[in-house]
Design a protein around this motif. Sequence first.
Motif, mmCIF file in Angstrom:
data_model
loop_
_atom_site.group_PDB
_atom_site.id
_atom_site.type_symbol
_atom_site.label_atom_id
_atom_site.label_comp_id
_atom_site.label_asym_id
_atom_site.label_seq_id
_atom_site.Cartn_x
_atom_site.Cartn_y
_atom_site.Cartn_z
ATOM 1 N N GLU A 1 -4.657 -9.425 17.215
ATOM 2 C CA GLU A 1 -4.586 -8.160 16.489
ATOM 3 C C GLU A 1 -4.058 -8.371 15.070
ATOM 4 O O GLU A 1 -4.504 -7.698 14.123
ATOM 5 N N ALA A 2 -3.110 -9.299 14.900
ATOM 6 C CA ALA A 2 -2.595 -9.586 13.556
ATOM 7 C C ALA A 2 -3.712 -10.098 12.651
ATOM 8 O O ALA A 2 -3.817 -9.694 11.479
ATOM 9 N N PHE A 3 -4.555 -10.979 13.179
ATOM 10 C CA PHE A 3 -5.705 -11.452 12.391
ATOM 11 C C PHE A 3 -6.674 -10.319 12.105
ATOM 12 O O PHE A 3 -7.177 -10.175 10.987
ATOM 13 N N GLU A 4 -6.935 -9.513 13.112
ATOM 14 C CA GLU A 4 -7.894 -8.430 12.955
ATOM 15 C C GLU A 4 -7.439 -7.451 11.875
ATOM 16 O O GLU A 4 -8.221 -7.022 11.028
ATOM 17 N N ARG A 5 -6.164 -7.105 11.895
ATOM 18 C CA ARG A 5 -5.633 -6.187 10.890
ATOM 19 C C ARG A 5 -5.638 -6.797 9.494
ATOM 20 O O ARG A 5 -5.732 -6.083 8.496
ATOM 21 N N SER A 6 -5.515 -8.109 9.419
ATOM 22 C CA SER A 6 -5.459 -8.772 8.111
ATOM 23 C C SER A 6 -6.844 -8.981 7.508
ATOM 24 O O SER A 6 -6.959 -9.314 6.323
ATOM 25 N N GLY A 7 -7.881 -8.832 8.329
ATOM 26 C CA GLY A 7 -9.238 -9.031 7.830
ATOM 27 C C GLY A 7 -9.726 -10.460 7.908
ATOM 28 O O GLY A 7 -10.726 -10.814 7.268
ATOM 29 N N PRO B 1 1.645 -17.743 1.643
ATOM 30 C CA PRO B 1 2.323 -17.823 0.343
ATOM 31 C C PRO B 1 1.885 -16.675 -0.563
ATOM 32 O O PRO B 1 0.697 -16.324 -0.614
ATOM 33 N N LEU B 2 2.836 -16.077 -1.277
ATOM 34 C CA LEU B 2 2.565 -14.867 -2.044
ATOM 35 C C LEU B 2 1.458 -15.076 -3.079
ATOM 36 O O LEU B 2 0.549 -14.241 -3.197
ATOM 37 N N GLU B 3 1.519 -16.165 -3.842
ATOM 38 C CA GLU B 3 0.514 -16.381 -4.891
ATOM 39 C C GLU B 3 -0.887 -16.445 -4.304
ATOM 40 O O GLU B 3 -1.838 -15.886 -4.850
ATOM 41 N N LEU C 1 2.232 -6.313 3.012
ATOM 42 C CA LEU C 1 3.134 -5.267 3.478
ATOM 43 C C LEU C 1 4.578 -5.536 3.058
ATOM 44 O O LEU C 1 5.358 -4.605 2.885
ATOM 45 N N ALA C 2 4.956 -6.803 2.931
ATOM 46 C CA ALA C 2 6.317 -7.160 2.532
ATOM 47 C C ALA C 2 6.333 -8.620 2.106
ATOM 48 O O ALA C 2 5.409 -9.379 2.419
ATOM 49 N N VAL C 3 7.382 -8.992 1.391
ATOM 50 C CA VAL C 3 7.545 -10.369 0.917
ATOM 51 C C VAL C 3 8.866 -10.917 1.449
ATOM 52 O O VAL C 3 9.915 -10.278 1.315
ATOM 53 N N LYS D 1 10.244 -3.651 12.095
ATOM 54 C CA LYS D 1 10.800 -2.338 11.740
ATOM 55 C C LYS D 1 11.120 -2.289 10.247
ATOM 56 O O LYS D 1 10.822 -1.302 9.556
ATOM 57 N N THR D 2 11.713 -3.361 9.742
ATOM 58 C CA THR D 2 12.098 -3.399 8.327
ATOM 59 C C THR D 2 10.876 -3.393 7.421
ATOM 60 O O THR D 2 10.864 -2.743 6.365
ATOM 61 N N VAL D 3 9.827 -4.106 7.818
ATOM 62 C CA VAL D 3 8.579 -4.086 7.049
ATOM 63 C C VAL D 3 8.031 -2.659 6.966
ATOM 64 O O VAL D 3 7.602 -2.201 5.907
ATOM 65 N N LEU D 4 8.081 -1.936 8.077
ATOM 66 C CA LEU D 4 7.605 -0.546 8.083
ATOM 67 C C LEU D 4 8.478 0.338 7.194
ATOM 68 O O LEU D 4 7.977 1.238 6.518
ATOM 69 N N CYS D 5 9.787 0.084 7.202
ATOM 70 C CA CYS D 5 10.685 0.847 6.319
ATOM 71 C C CYS D 5 10.326 0.611 4.858
ATOM 72 O O CYS D 5 10.282 1.555 4.044
ATOM 73 N N LEU D 6 10.064 -0.634 4.505
ATOM 74 C CA LEU D 6 9.680 -0.961 3.130
ATOM 75 C C LEU D 6 8.336 -0.341 2.772
ATOM 76 O O LEU D 6 8.135 0.174 1.674
ATOM 77 N N GLN D 7 7.422 -0.388 3.714
ATOM 78 C CA GLN D 7 6.070 0.115 3.473
ATOM 79 C C GLN D 7 6.061 1.619 3.239
ATOM 80 O O GLN D 7 5.373 2.127 2.341
ATOM 81 N N HIS D 8 6.823 2.352 4.047
ATOM 82 C CA HIS D 8 6.776 3.815 4.008
ATOM 83 C C HIS D 8 7.901 4.422 3.181
ATOM 84 O O HIS D 8 7.885 5.638 2.933
ATOM 85 N N GLY D 9 8.877 3.620 2.770
ATOM 86 C CA GLY D 9 9.975 4.165 1.988
ATOM 87 C C GLY D 9 10.860 5.107 2.767
ATOM 88 O O GLY D 9 11.456 6.036 2.210
ATOM 89 N N GLU D 10 10.979 4.872 4.060
ATOM 90 C CA GLU D 10 11.828 5.683 4.931
ATOM 91 C C GLU D 10 12.526 4.789 5.941
ATOM 92 O O GLU D 10 11.968 3.781 6.379
ATOM 93 N N ILE D 11 13.757 5.176 6.307
ATOM 94 C CA ILE D 11 14.546 4.417 7.278
ATOM 95 C C ILE D 11 14.874 5.344 8.437
ATOM 96 O O ILE D 11 15.525 6.375 8.245
ATOM 97 N N PRO D 12 14.421 5.017 9.659
ATOM 98 C CA PRO D 12 14.665 5.904 10.805
ATOM 99 C C PRO D 12 16.115 5.807 11.283
ATOM 100 O O PRO D 12 16.807 4.823 11.007
ATOM 101 N N PRO D 13 16.574 6.817 12.020
ATOM 102 C CA PRO D 13 17.966 6.800 12.487
ATOM 103 C C PRO D 13 18.205 5.766 13.570
ATOM 104 O O PRO D 13 17.292 5.400 14.311
#
Length: 335
Positions: free
Chosen positions: A14-20, A163-165, A175-177, A275-287
């Motif tokens: 699924e990770a490959f599929e989502r990445s294209g 690698p980012l470059e 989604l995150a670095v 979870k942290t990647v999702l927080c960075l992606q959406h700009g929200e932190i759940p309780p």
Amino acid sequence: LDPQHRVFLECAWEAFERSGYDPIVYSGRVGVFAGCGANSYILNNLWAHRERIDDGFQLLLGNDKDFLSTRVSYKLNLRGPSLNVQTACSTSLVALNLACQSLNEGHCDMAIAGGVTLRFPQTTGYLHKEGMVFSSDGHCRAFDANADGMIGGDGAGVALLKPLERALDDGDVILAVVKGSAVNNDGSEKVGFTAPSEVGQARVIEEALAASGVDPRTIGYIEAHGTGTSLGDPIEVSALNRIYGDQHRAPCLVGSVKTNVGHLDAAAGIAGFLKTVLCLQHGEIPPTLHFRTPNPRIGFANGPFQVVTKLENWPRPEAHPRWAGVSSFGIGGTN
């Protein structure tokens, strides 16, 4: 086949599929770095009927921890390093650290990193013992005055890294670095083999910050190990205060995904990372669930940390990106 192996393979696909990317035809080298929990499936589902199993070698291949990562490499035609990582609760975050190192050193072009834990039988419970690690009421109350232990959970998580470059050049969705990471062990600087060490945790946090080059004062969120144990939570916050306390004046939010899904053992670190990647992606932190009153043994007044009690907006600062830290500490001392 151990269901942990099957579920991890499904997540990797699924990770490959989502990445294209189609891993079967991808020309680069892809590494696999992963670990799983203890195999209770073979004990509870297979061994009781061992007289029906006529091929012990296939039983070994389908259930031994040694073949988790290499099965993924074989099924998906991945030709980079394929390593199984076992450091108890910190397994999957250590796997992610090793994957980043492998990418930085040019051993592979992309890497799968993560972990999985599935326990059998799945309809079971435990006998609560005062002072032990398991909660008296089936809830994980990280950092709370009523915290008295954790609850186990089942889950799996996978990250696909590059690698980012190269990711920028290839037009990938990023989604995150990962800016930096570190691994160490407590050694014997603690009261017992299973106990956490404030000194060991502080050292690995300091080393990760140094590797990242990120100013601690700019970090807005910490995804803590946060087991909800009477010993672990105060030590974890004290270790954070050692590193952040003198430098970080603005409030820094802290939380733990274990209050949502339980302690996922070998998959605990990757759960906190995702979870942290999702927080960075959406700009929200759940309780952080079940938090009402701070544990009086935790020195929140000695540092900048505040537990997230409601959904928090996380606006992007003008001067720098959103930064977060993720911690995972294994029984036995590998941080």
